[in-house]
Write a protein that holds these residues in place. Structure first.
Motif, PDB file in Angstrom:
ATOM      1  N   ARG A  62       4.830  82.328  47.988  1.00  0.00           N
ATOM      2  CA  ARG A  62       3.605  83.120  47.851  1.00  0.00           C
ATOM      3  C   ARG A  62       2.712  82.573  46.741  1.00  0.00           C
ATOM      4  O   ARG A  62       1.485  82.470  46.896  1.00  0.00           O
ATOM      5  CB  ARG A  62       3.956  84.579  47.579  1.00  0.00           C
ATOM      6  N   LEU A  63       3.323  82.226  45.604  1.00  0.00           N
ATOM      7  CA  LEU A  63       2.537  81.674  44.499  1.00  0.00           C
ATOM      8  C   LEU A  63       1.899  80.344  44.897  1.00  0.00           C
ATOM      9  O   LEU A  63       0.720  80.098  44.616  1.00  0.00           O
ATOM     10  CB  LEU A  63       3.432  81.463  43.278  1.00  0.00           C
ATOM     11  N   ALA A  64       2.679  79.479  45.542  1.00  0.00           N
ATOM     12  CA  ALA A  64       2.172  78.164  45.940  1.00  0.00           C
ATOM     13  C   ALA A  64       1.019  78.297  46.924  1.00  0.00           C
ATOM     14  O   ALA A  64       0.024  77.563  46.840  1.00  0.00           O
ATOM     15  CB  ALA A  64       3.301  77.327  46.530  1.00  0.00           C
ATOM     16  N   ALA A  65       1.132  79.228  47.862  1.00  0.00           N
ATOM     17  CA  ALA A  65       0.059  79.442  48.841  1.00  0.00           C
ATOM     18  C   ALA A  65      -1.208  79.910  48.139  1.00  0.00           C
ATOM     19  O   ALA A  65      -2.321  79.483  48.486  1.00  0.00           O
ATOM     20  CB  ALA A  65       0.502  80.458  49.883  1.00  0.00           C
ATOM     21  N   ALA A  66      -1.067  80.786  47.139  1.00  0.00           N
ATOM     22  CA  ALA A  66      -2.234  81.271  46.409  1.00  0.00           C
ATOM     23  C   ALA A  66      -2.882  80.147  45.602  1.00  0.00           C
ATOM     24  O   ALA A  66      -4.123  80.036  45.546  1.00  0.00           O
ATOM     25  CB  ALA A  66      -1.834  82.421  45.483  1.00  0.00           C
ATOM     26  N   VAL A  67      -2.077  79.299  44.986  1.00  0.00           N
ATOM     27  CA  VAL A  67      -2.620  78.175  44.220  1.00  0.00           C
ATOM     28  C   VAL A  67      -3.347  77.208  45.140  1.00  0.00           C
ATOM     29  O   VAL A  67      -4.400  76.660  44.791  1.00  0.00           O
ATOM     30  CB  VAL A  67      -1.490  77.468  43.449  1.00  0.00           C
ATOM     31  N   ALA A  68      -2.810  76.998  46.330  1.00  0.00           N
ATOM     32  CA  ALA A  68      -3.453  76.090  47.287  1.00  0.00           C
ATOM     33  C   ALA A  68      -4.839  76.568  47.693  1.00  0.00           C
ATOM     34  O   ALA A  68      -5.688  75.757  48.084  1.00  0.00           O
ATOM     35  CB  ALA A  68      -2.575  75.941  48.523  1.00  0.00           C
ATOM     36  N   LEU A  69      -5.086  77.862  47.590  1.00  0.00           N
ATOM     37  CA  LEU A  69      -6.381  78.431  47.983  1.00  0.00           C
ATOM     38  C   LEU A  69      -7.260  78.765  46.787  1.00  0.00           C
ATOM     39  O   LEU A  69      -8.335  79.344  46.948  1.00  0.00           O
ATOM     40  CB  LEU A  69      -6.155  79.705  48.807  1.00  0.00           C
ATOM     41  N   ALA A  70      -6.827  78.417  45.594  1.00  0.00           N
ATOM     42  CA  ALA A  70      -7.554  78.798  44.388  1.00  0.00           C
ATOM     43  C   ALA A  70      -8.927  78.139  44.331  1.00  0.00           C
ATOM     44  O   ALA A  70      -9.135  77.046  44.846  1.00  0.00           O
ATOM     45  CB  ALA A  70      -6.747  78.413  43.144  1.00  0.00           C
ATOM     46  N   GLY A  71      -9.854  78.814  43.674  1.00  0.00           N
ATOM     47  CA  GLY A  71     -11.199  78.272  43.537  1.00  0.00           C
ATOM     48  C   GLY A  71     -11.337  77.306  42.379  1.00  0.00           C
ATOM     49  O   GLY A  71     -12.333  76.588  42.281  1.00  0.00           O
ATOM     50  N   LYS A  72     -10.362  77.304  41.467  1.00  0.00           N
ATOM     51  CA  LYS A  72     -10.357  76.408  40.317  1.00  0.00           C
ATOM     52  C   LYS A  72      -9.073  75.588  40.311  1.00  0.00           C
ATOM     53  O   LYS A  72      -8.075  75.989  40.912  1.00  0.00           O
ATOM     54  CB  LYS A  72     -10.438  77.208  39.009  1.00  0.00           C
ATOM     55  N   THR A  73      -9.117  74.439  39.634  1.00  0.00           N
ATOM     56  CA  THR A  73      -7.911  73.645  39.519  1.00  0.00           C
ATOM     57  C   THR A  73      -6.838  74.460  38.804  1.00  0.00           C
ATOM     58  O   THR A  73      -7.030  74.911  37.680  1.00  0.00           O
ATOM     59  CB  THR A  73      -8.166  72.347  38.742  1.00  0.00           C
ATOM     60  N   THR A  74      -5.721  74.668  39.469  1.00  0.00           N
ATOM     61  CA  THR A  74      -4.673  75.554  38.972  1.00  0.00           C
ATOM     62  C   THR A  74      -3.346  74.817  38.959  1.00  0.00           C
ATOM     63  O   THR A  74      -2.981  74.162  39.930  1.00  0.00           O
ATOM     64  CB  THR A  74      -4.571  76.808  39.864  1.00  0.00           C
ATOM     65  N   TRP A  75      -2.642  74.928  37.848  1.00  0.00           N
ATOM     66  CA  TRP A  75      -1.297  74.372  37.755  1.00  0.00           C
ATOM     67  C   TRP A  75      -0.298  75.461  38.096  1.00  0.00           C
ATOM     68  O   TRP A  75      -0.481  76.625  37.740  1.00  0.00           O
ATOM     69  CB  TRP A  75      -1.020  73.869  36.345  1.00  0.00           C
TER      70      TRP A  75
END
Length: 227
Positions: A62-75
């Motif tokens: 779930r976290l990885a999917a959210a990061v993949a869709l983030a509007g900013k560069t996210t680690w």
């Protein structure tokens, strides 16, 4: 032990944000999956820390999917005892895995070895509130090595331990860590926590720091290359 204790991750993160003067991390939308920190660094605007990756791989997905869709560069930072499984999950989400060795490490600060800086280096220790910065200066006054530690309760989180390339292999890293541990103990801390790079692991392990978990780091969203 088959999973990393989520409370240990929280304790490290609490101190890390204090050490870097960042806002306290906030829970992500799926309660309990992880925490989010606003870093505002170029190429690292936001960082998400997974709390339950080993015990619940779906929470990591779930976290990885959210990061993949983030509007900013996210680690996405994942302390884990199962790095192979974690890499497969974040890779399936389309994130870019940063292939480098990172460890979450701890130590008993009251038993930390003490090393004085060798001549001709002079030590400077500055404490403001919970944060102590140790600097080692060469005879010209330039900073040869430095580090930071933040005390939160009985924990002290070390961060940004650096030695200038021109001054390496002179024991300055050991001297910085010794001074940081001494300052933290004086403020009531007992347990030291940090995340170590591969170079840092070679410094901290002989000083008694213990490996608690690997730390896998990925980032997103990945922008496809233009043709």
């Amino acid at each position: 032990m088959t999973k990393i204790d989520s409370e240990l991750i929280r304790r490290w993160l609490n101190g890390w944000t204090v050490a870097r003067s960042l806002p306290a991390a906030e829970p992500v939308e799926s309660a309990g999956d992880g925490l989010r920190s606003t870093c505002n660094q170029p190429g690292r605007e936001v960082e998400v820390f997974a709390l339950r990756a080993d015990e619940d791989p779906e929470s990591l997905a779930r976290l990885a999917a959210a990061v993949a869709l983030a509007g900013k560069t996210t680690w996405l930072t994942v302390p884990t005892l199962r790095p192979g499984t974690v890499e497969a999950v974040v890779g399936a989400a389309g994130l870019e895995v940063l292939h480098r060795s990172e460890w979450l490490m701890t130590t008993d600060l009251t038993e930390h070895p003490q090393h004085e800086p060798a001549a001709p280096y002079a030590r400077e220790v500055r404490t403001e509130g919970p944060v102590t910065v140790v600097s080692l200066h060469d005879p010209s006054g330039e900073v040869a090595a430095r580090g930071t530690i933040a005390v939160v309760g009985a924990d002290a989180i070390a961060d940004r331990i650096e030695t200038d390339a021109a001054h390496r292999r002179r024991g300055l890293g050991r001297a910085v860590m010794s001074a940081l541990a001494e300052a933290a103990v004086a403020q009531g801390a007992r347990t030291g926590l940090l995340i170590a790079s591969e170079e840092g692991q070679r410094l901290y392990t002989p000083l008694g720091w213990r490996h608690e978990a690997d730390v896998l780091i990925a980032r997103g969203p990945v922008i496809p290359a233009t043709r």
